[in-house]
Write a protein that holds these residues in place. Sequence first.
Motif, mmCIF file in Angstrom:
data_model
loop_
_atom_site.group_PDB
_atom_site.id
_atom_site.type_symbol
_atom_site.label_atom_id
_atom_site.label_comp_id
_atom_site.label_asym_id
_atom_site.label_seq_id
_atom_site.Cartn_x
_atom_site.Cartn_y
_atom_site.Cartn_z
ATOM 1 N N UNK A 191 -1.471 -77.278 91.254
ATOM 2 C CA UNK A 191 -0.537 -76.758 92.248
ATOM 3 C C UNK A 191 0.884 -76.704 91.659
ATOM 4 N N UNK A 192 1.634 -75.674 92.011
ATOM 5 C CA UNK A 192 3.029 -75.580 91.610
ATOM 6 C C UNK A 192 3.803 -74.838 92.687
ATOM 7 N N UNK A 193 5.097 -74.887 92.579
ATOM 8 C CA UNK A 193 5.985 -74.382 93.629
ATOM 9 C C UNK A 193 6.009 -72.864 93.722
ATOM 10 N N UNK A 194 5.624 -72.164 92.697
ATOM 11 C CA UNK A 194 5.857 -70.726 92.613
ATOM 12 C C UNK A 194 4.784 -69.852 93.240
ATOM 13 N N UNK A 195 3.681 -70.435 93.695
ATOM 14 C CA UNK A 195 2.631 -69.591 94.270
ATOM 15 C C UNK A 195 1.708 -70.390 95.176
ATOM 16 N N UNK A 196 1.371 -69.800 96.312
ATOM 17 C CA UNK A 196 0.332 -70.347 97.179
ATOM 18 C C UNK A 196 -0.958 -70.465 96.359
ATOM 19 N N UNK A 197 -1.653 -71.579 96.441
ATOM 20 C CA UNK A 197 -2.880 -71.736 95.657
ATOM 21 C C UNK A 197 -3.953 -70.709 96.015
ATOM 22 N N UNK B 276 5.867 -71.611 101.222
ATOM 23 C CA UNK B 276 5.143 -72.549 100.353
ATOM 24 C C UNK B 276 6.110 -73.219 99.379
ATOM 25 N N UNK B 277 6.971 -72.432 98.734
ATOM 26 C CA UNK B 277 7.884 -72.962 97.721
ATOM 27 C C UNK B 277 8.852 -73.981 98.314
ATOM 28 N N UNK B 278 9.446 -73.658 99.456
ATOM 29 C CA UNK B 278 10.418 -74.568 100.072
ATOM 30 C C UNK B 278 9.736 -75.852 100.545
ATOM 31 N N UNK C 224 2.378 -71.328 107.885
ATOM 32 C CA UNK C 224 3.402 -71.269 108.933
ATOM 33 C C UNK C 224 4.532 -70.296 108.573
ATOM 34 N N UNK C 225 5.256 -69.865 109.575
ATOM 35 C CA UNK C 225 6.432 -69.025 109.365
ATOM 36 C C UNK C 225 7.670 -69.908 109.239
ATOM 37 N N UNK C 226 8.787 -69.311 108.871
ATOM 38 C CA UNK C 226 10.044 -70.063 108.812
ATOM 39 C C UNK C 226 10.415 -70.629 110.182
ATOM 40 N N UNK C 227 10.087 -69.882 111.241
ATOM 41 C CA UNK C 227 10.393 -70.344 112.595
ATOM 42 C C UNK C 227 9.590 -71.589 112.965
ATOM 43 N N UNK C 228 8.438 -71.791 112.308
ATOM 44 C CA UNK C 228 7.567 -72.943 112.578
ATOM 45 C C UNK C 228 7.727 -74.024 111.510
ATOM 46 N N UNK D 117 -4.105 -61.267 98.547
ATOM 47 C CA UNK D 117 -3.118 -60.187 98.456
ATOM 48 C C UNK D 117 -2.372 -59.938 99.768
ATOM 49 N N UNK D 118 -2.819 -60.545 100.853
ATOM 50 C CA UNK D 118 -2.157 -60.352 102.146
ATOM 51 C C UNK D 118 -0.977 -61.296 102.361
ATOM 52 N N UNK D 119 -0.800 -62.281 101.495
ATOM 53 C CA UNK D 119 0.345 -63.169 101.642
ATOM 54 C C UNK D 119 1.616 -62.410 101.290
ATOM 55 N N UNK D 120 2.610 -62.538 102.141
ATOM 56 C CA UNK D 120 3.867 -61.820 101.970
ATOM 57 C C UNK D 120 4.841 -62.633 101.109
#
Length: 248
Positions: free
Chosen positions: A49-55, A21-23, A100-104, A11-14
């Motif tokens: 695994x699928x694009x719409x959610x972190x496993x 994850x999706x990109x 990782x973040x978008x910056x990474x 639940x802590x994933x933003x």
Amino acid sequence: MSTAMLQQHYDRYTTQDQLVWKVLFDRQTALLHKRACSAFAKGLEAVGFHRNAIPNFEEVSQRLYKATGWQLEPVEGMLNDAEFFGLLAQRKFPATVWIRTMAQFDFIEEPDLFHGVFGHVPLLMDKAFADFLHFLGQVAAQHLDDEVALTRLERLYGFTVQFGLVQERGETRMYGAGLLSSSGEIHHCIGDVTRRYPFDLATVLQTPYSEAHLQDQYFLLNSWEQLTESVAELAALLASNWQLKPVE
């Protein structure tokens, strides 16, 4: 302090985490079309695994355990050799909980969730590969006080599990997680000037290995059987007190 024995706290994933994850998922699956080994493609689908959610690690562990007896062990960061190989010997794969973040996006200094889960887990759904990795962990667990032996085991792990290539139906396919999870490594590997050698255990054990930069060379298995044979051969050499050349 050990970084093992954590929880994922899904639940802590933003929303941003889920977008990363999706990109990444979309980019890698597109790049890996006709480049990844068949076991990866099958495993990616089988593990769900699928694009719409972190496993979700608990759900993934249930599928893994049913297929090959493996489970994920949530970790926060890098583990030492004793912790890492000890988990492999128990059929537990250390999976980093942070992404990782978008910056990474294109470069991270330590493996994150995308590398550890997208890159490694699909192959763990394959029994032959899962048994190989378990055997490698068991062998390493017997030599944790031997720095020379550990260096050789790390090289075998690095040039197979992380950056390995395999011949399938006359085509070169990727199975190493460091390739499967990295667009930069993929483009580097398929470049005309990149060195690719037939897999030979003696050569692999004498070749310096580092994850701090793109690989200088890659090793190509002629079959999956060669992978299992390599760790069995190394285990026999270490058990016989084989004298290795000095580490380069």
